[in-house]
Scaffold this motif. Structure first.
Motif, short mmCIF file in Angstrom:
data_model
loop_
_atom_site.label_atom_id
_atom_site.label_comp_id
_atom_site.label_asym_id
_atom_site.label_seq_id
_atom_site.Cartn_x
_atom_site.Cartn_y
_atom_site.Cartn_z
N TYR A 1 0.84 -1.20 0.00
CA TYR A 1 0.00 0.00 0.00
C TYR A 1 0.88 1.25 0.00
CZ TYR A 1 -3.83 3.12 1.53
OH TYR A 1 -4.75 4.12 1.63
N ARG A 2 1.86 1.26 0.88
CA ARG A 2 2.75 2.43 1.00
C ARG A 2 3.63 2.59 -0.22
NH1 ARG A 2 7.89 3.14 3.06
NH2 ARG A 2 8.00 1.04 3.96
N ARG A 3 4.04 1.47 -0.83
CA ARG A 3 4.97 1.52 -1.96
C ARG A 3 4.26 1.63 -3.31
NH1 ARG A 3 9.99 2.72 -1.12
NH2 ARG A 3 10.66 1.41 -2.88
N GLY A 4 2.94 1.61 -3.33
CA GLY A 4 2.21 1.72 -4.58
C GLY A 4 2.29 0.46 -5.43
N LEU A 5 2.40 -0.70 -4.78
CA LEU A 5 2.46 -1.99 -5.48
C LEU A 5 1.10 -2.66 -5.38
CD1 LEU A 5 5.88 -3.07 -3.94
CD2 LEU A 5 5.52 -2.20 -6.26
N THR A 6 0.66 -3.27 -6.45
CA THR A 6 -0.71 -3.77 -6.50
C THR A 6 -0.83 -5.30 -6.53
OG1 THR A 6 -0.71 -3.58 -8.92
CG2 THR A 6 -1.54 -1.69 -7.65
N VAL A 7 0.31 -6.00 -6.54
CA VAL A 7 0.30 -7.46 -6.59
C VAL A 7 1.20 -8.01 -5.49
CG1 VAL A 7 0.75 -9.51 -8.00
CG2 VAL A 7 -0.04 -7.39 -9.10
N LEU A 8 0.70 -8.99 -4.74
CA LEU A 8 1.51 -9.73 -3.77
C LEU A 8 1.74 -11.12 -4.33
CD1 LEU A 8 -0.26 -8.85 -0.38
CD2 LEU A 8 1.63 -7.65 -1.50
N VAL A 9 2.99 -11.59 -4.28
CA VAL A 9 3.33 -12.90 -4.83
C VAL A 9 3.92 -13.76 -3.72
CG1 VAL A 9 4.63 -14.17 -6.57
CG2 VAL A 9 3.82 -11.84 -7.07
N MET B 1 -5.91 -18.18 0.82
CA MET B 1 -5.37 -17.03 0.10
C MET B 1 -6.49 -16.21 -0.54
SD MET B 1 -2.13 -16.81 0.57
CE MET B 1 -2.38 -17.44 2.24
N LYS B 2 -7.49 -16.88 -1.08
CA LYS B 2 -8.62 -16.15 -1.70
C LYS B 2 -9.39 -15.36 -0.65
CE LYS B 2 -9.68 -18.79 -5.91
NZ LYS B 2 -8.44 -19.53 -6.08
N ALA B 3 -9.63 -15.99 0.51
CA ALA B 3 -10.34 -15.30 1.58
C ALA B 3 -9.52 -14.13 2.11
CB ALA B 3 -10.66 -16.28 2.71
N LEU B 4 -8.21 -14.32 2.21
CA LEU B 4 -7.34 -13.26 2.70
C LEU B 4 -7.31 -12.08 1.73
CD1 LEU B 4 -5.47 -12.48 5.01
CD2 LEU B 4 -3.60 -13.62 3.82
N GLN B 5 -7.30 -12.37 0.45
CA GLN B 5 -7.32 -11.29 -0.55
C GLN B 5 -8.58 -10.44 -0.38
OE1 GLN B 5 -6.17 -11.60 -4.96
NE2 GLN B 5 -8.39 -11.77 -5.07
N ARG C 1 -7.41 -2.87 -4.27
CA ARG C 1 -7.70 -3.96 -5.20
C ARG C 1 -6.42 -4.79 -5.42
NH1 ARG C 1 -12.53 -4.02 -7.40
NH2 ARG C 1 -11.86 -5.38 -9.11
N LEU C 2 -5.80 -5.16 -4.32
CA LEU C 2 -4.60 -5.99 -4.37
C LEU C 2 -4.93 -7.37 -4.94
CD1 LEU C 2 -2.95 -5.39 -0.89
CD2 LEU C 2 -1.91 -4.83 -3.08
N LYS C 3 -3.99 -7.92 -5.69
CA LYS C 3 -4.10 -9.29 -6.16
C LYS C 3 -3.08 -10.14 -5.43
CE LYS C 3 -3.43 -8.44 -10.51
NZ LYS C 3 -3.24 -8.64 -11.97
N LEU C 4 -3.49 -11.29 -4.92
CA LEU C 4 -2.57 -12.25 -4.30
C LEU C 4 -2.31 -13.36 -5.31
CD1 LEU C 4 -3.50 -10.69 -1.76
CD2 LEU C 4 -3.45 -12.86 -0.52
N GLU C 5 -1.10 -13.42 -5.81
CA GLU C 5 -0.73 -14.42 -6.81
C GLU C 5 0.09 -15.53 -6.14
OE1 GLU C 5 -1.75 -14.61 -9.77
OE2 GLU C 5 -1.96 -12.66 -10.74
N THR C 6 -0.28 -16.77 -6.44
CA THR C 6 0.43 -17.95 -5.89
C THR C 6 0.75 -18.89 -7.05
OG1 THR C 6 -1.73 -18.95 -5.39
CG2 THR C 6 -0.61 -17.79 -3.60
N PRO C 7 1.80 -18.61 -7.81
CA PRO C 7 2.07 -19.37 -9.04
C PRO C 7 2.40 -20.85 -8.82
CG PRO C 7 3.86 -17.83 -8.55
CD PRO C 7 2.73 -17.48 -7.63
N LEU C 8 2.71 -21.24 -7.58
CA LEU C 8 3.06 -22.64 -7.32
C LEU C 8 1.90 -23.43 -6.73
CD1 LEU C 8 6.58 -22.15 -5.64
CD2 LEU C 8 5.98 -22.11 -8.08
N MET C 9 0.75 -22.81 -6.58
CA MET C 9 -0.34 -23.41 -5.82
C MET C 9 -0.71 -24.82 -6.29
SD MET C 9 -2.40 -23.21 -3.30
CE MET C 9 -2.32 -21.49 -2.77
N TRP C 10 -0.73 -25.05 -7.59
CA TRP C 10 -1.23 -26.32 -8.11
C TRP C 10 -0.16 -27.16 -8.80
CZ3 TRP C 10 -5.32 -26.82 -5.50
CH2 TRP C 10 -6.18 -25.74 -5.27
#
Length: 244
Positions: free
Chosen positions: A123-131, A150-154, A164-173
């Motif tokens: 939020y402070r850094r102006g970043l919109t995606v968490l990985v 992760m979906k509930a936390l988002q 409108r942050l997005k939580l990305e988990t590229p290794l989830m599946w």
């Protein structure tokens, strides 16, 4: 390497382990601005924290694009976690299963706190995606690594901060063999070797000998998963081809 790039900025939860390093490469291949965040929560295997600066420096050398895109690193003191819980990740005790069916390497609330702090910094850094490197394919059953969590936390984070942050988990599946393959697809053999030789996953903090799959004790759950995944990767034993 996938050259399709989003103009958003991403903050990667970066511990210095195999999964978070693969996630960092994944973010660097997609986002024009990438920062990293790490947490000192009193973990036994704190050796990964001391390795993070050199590992980040090494990642910069793997690609001119990555050098340009990789920005500031943030180290956060969350020693409060070790004060709140007694686990095999924070104390010198044997790894074993608990009555609730979870291993005592589970640190209650850890990933929830990690993501909340990361969202605050983003939020402070102006970043919109968490990985993050959360995964429920090859994992120890940790409830805070599950996709539903992760979906509930988002949802909760965005409601609580009007974002409108997005939580990305590229290794989830994908499993560990596919994680090694994903690293190869993202950064070639150079990234695979960086992960093999320079990352740390072992729960016991063993560095010592460099095995074919990397450093570690070779017997803890993290080492077992990593070693088995590397062998399957080298033998071409994976059922799907994860998109890079």
């Amino acid at each position: 390497m996938n050259n399709f790039t989003h103009h958003e900025g991403a903050l990667v939860l970066f511990s210095g382990g195999q999964d978070s390093t693969t996630c960092l490469a994944w973010a660097l291949s997609r986002y024009q601005r990438v920062e990293t965040i790490g947490f000192d929560y009193g973990q036994r295997h704190a050796i990964e924290l001391s390795m993070r600066p050199d590992l980040l420096a090494g990642m910069r050398t793997l690609s001119p694009q990555w050098q340009e895109r990789l920005g500031e690193d943030h180290m956060i003191d969350l020693s409060l976690i070790s004060q709140l819980s007694s686990t095999a990740m924070t104390e010198d005790i044997a790894i074993e299963m608990q009555e609730n069916g979870l291993p005592n390497t589970f640190v209650p609330g850890r990933n929830l706190m990690f993501m909340t702090v990361a969202a605050t910094l983003a939020y402070r850094r102006g970043l919109t995606v968490l990985v993050g490197g959360m995964c429920e394919t090859d994992f120890s059953g940790y409830p805070d690594c599950r996709d539903d969590t992760m979906k509930a936390l988002q949802v909760a984070l965005n409601l609580g901060m009007a974002t409108r942050l997005k939580l990305e988990t590229p290794l989830m599946w994908i499993n560990k063999a596919q994680t090694w393959l994903l690293a190869e697809q993202l950064g070639g053999s150079a990234l695979v070797e960086t992960i093999r030789a320079d990352t740390h996953t072992c729960y016991l903090g063993e560095r010592g000998q460099l095995h074919p799959w990397g450093h570690g004790c070779g017997s803890c759950p993290a080492c077992t998963l990593r070693a088995r995944g590397y062998e399957q990767y080298r033998n071409g034993e994976f059922s799907i081809n994860p998109a890079a």
